[in-house]
Design a protein around this motif. Structure first.
Motif, PDB file in Angstrom:
ATOM      1  N   VAL A   5      -2.516  -5.797  -5.366  1.00 29.93           N
ATOM      2  CA  VAL A   5      -2.503  -4.578  -5.590  1.00 29.93           C
ATOM      3  C   VAL A   5      -2.930  -4.076  -6.970  1.00 29.93           C
ATOM      4  O   VAL A   5      -2.204  -4.692  -7.746  1.00 29.93           O
ATOM      5  N   THR A  15      -5.191  -1.614  -2.609  1.00 32.68           N
ATOM      6  CA  THR A  15      -4.480  -2.719  -2.076  1.00 32.68           C
ATOM      7  C   THR A  15      -5.461  -3.738  -0.942  1.00 32.68           C
ATOM      8  O   THR A  15      -6.222  -3.249  -0.484  1.00 32.68           O
ATOM      9  N   HIS A  42       0.804  -1.359   0.061  1.00 32.92           N
ATOM     10  CA  HIS A  42       0.154  -0.181   0.214  1.00 32.92           C
ATOM     11  C   HIS A  42       0.798   1.452  -0.084  1.00 32.92           C
ATOM     12  O   HIS A  42       0.456   2.325  -0.779  1.00 32.92           O
TER      13      HIS A  42
END
Length: 257
Positions: A155, A141, A133
């Motif tokens: 992600v 994410t 993230h």
């Protein structure tokens, strides 16, 4: 990531709970479902790529990070059964796809991938998700786990649908180049246009008007993609959920036709 959510993820992984957590610009959101009979209005939906499959799994938000119960059960994560795809098989498949596209009057875009299965030990999965993230703050994410699917982490820069105050937005995202390159190839532009055309046709098919942005470059980690944003005004969120079902999966994931 909030410390309470880190602890909730670790508890869920250890106890085998169905749970999800995803990152936004404002932090992470967590939810868990222990009772399969519980339903609700908020949750996390896992949808298969194939249209003939079931509608997927929803993890309803029965618990959040503040009230998640602990468990004395320590469920070990099962190893992945799939074998890695030999590189030679992948190359042969790729060559077959190229030949088929050249010989076809309708087939335009094919997406293929290979499985790489490697054992990993001593990984702090919470720290791994948090780092993903932090490295990709503008992407989506996520980590989730259910008994049926196992645990997944990922992600993605692509948003299939975002709805707020009567405004629905989605994106046509395709074409890939290394970050910092100055030009887009004709192949990348054509690939992105497949997605743009598909989304426009799907929105029109259920009678919605839309606004589409000019094409722009969207960074995603160490690569970049071509993007067009679509906006639809609609007060009925149920119609927007129907549109999401209609859009998924786009040619960016599934090729065309």
């Amino acid at each position: 990531m909030q410390e309470s959510i880190k602890n909730a993820i670790r508890t869920s992984l250890k106890s085998g709970y169905s749970f999800y957590a995803y990152g936004t610009r404002d932090g992470f959101v967590f939810g868990a479902q222990i009772d399969d009979n519980v339903t609700g209005t908020t949750g996390f939906r896992i949808v298969p790529f194939t249209e003939t499959s079931a509608k997927g799994i929803t993890i309803f938000r029965q618990y959040d990070e503040t009230n998640l119960p602990t468990s004395s059960v320590d469920k070990k994560m099962k190893p992945i059964a799939a074998l890695s795809t030999p590189k030679s098989d992948y190359i042969d498949c790729l060559k077959g796809c190229i030949s088929t596209i050249k010989a076809s009057t309708t087939l335009r875009k094919v997406v293929i991938s290979r499985v790489i299965n490697q054992p990993i030990s001593d990984v702090d999965w919470v720290s791994f998700v948090e780092q993903l993230h932090n490295n990709n703050p503008d992407s989506f994410t996520f980590i989730y786990s259910t008994p049926r699917t196992g645990a997944w982490i990922g992600v993605s820069p692509e948003i299939i649908g975002d709805y707020h105050n009567g405004r629905f937005s989605t994106m046509a995202l395709a074409g890939t180049r290394l970050k910092g390159e100055s030009t887009w190839s004709a192949k990348d532009i054509e690939e992105q246009q497949f997605v743009t055309k598909y989304i426009a046709e799907r929105i029109k098919s259920i009678g919605f008007d839309f606004i589409v942005s000019d094409r722009f470059t969207l960074p995603a980690g160490n690569v970049e993609h071509i993007c067009n944003m679509f906006t639809v005004r609609e007060s009925d969120i149920r119609k927007m959920l129907d549109l999401v079902d209609l859009l998924h999966p786009t040619p960016a994931l599934a090729g065309t036709p």
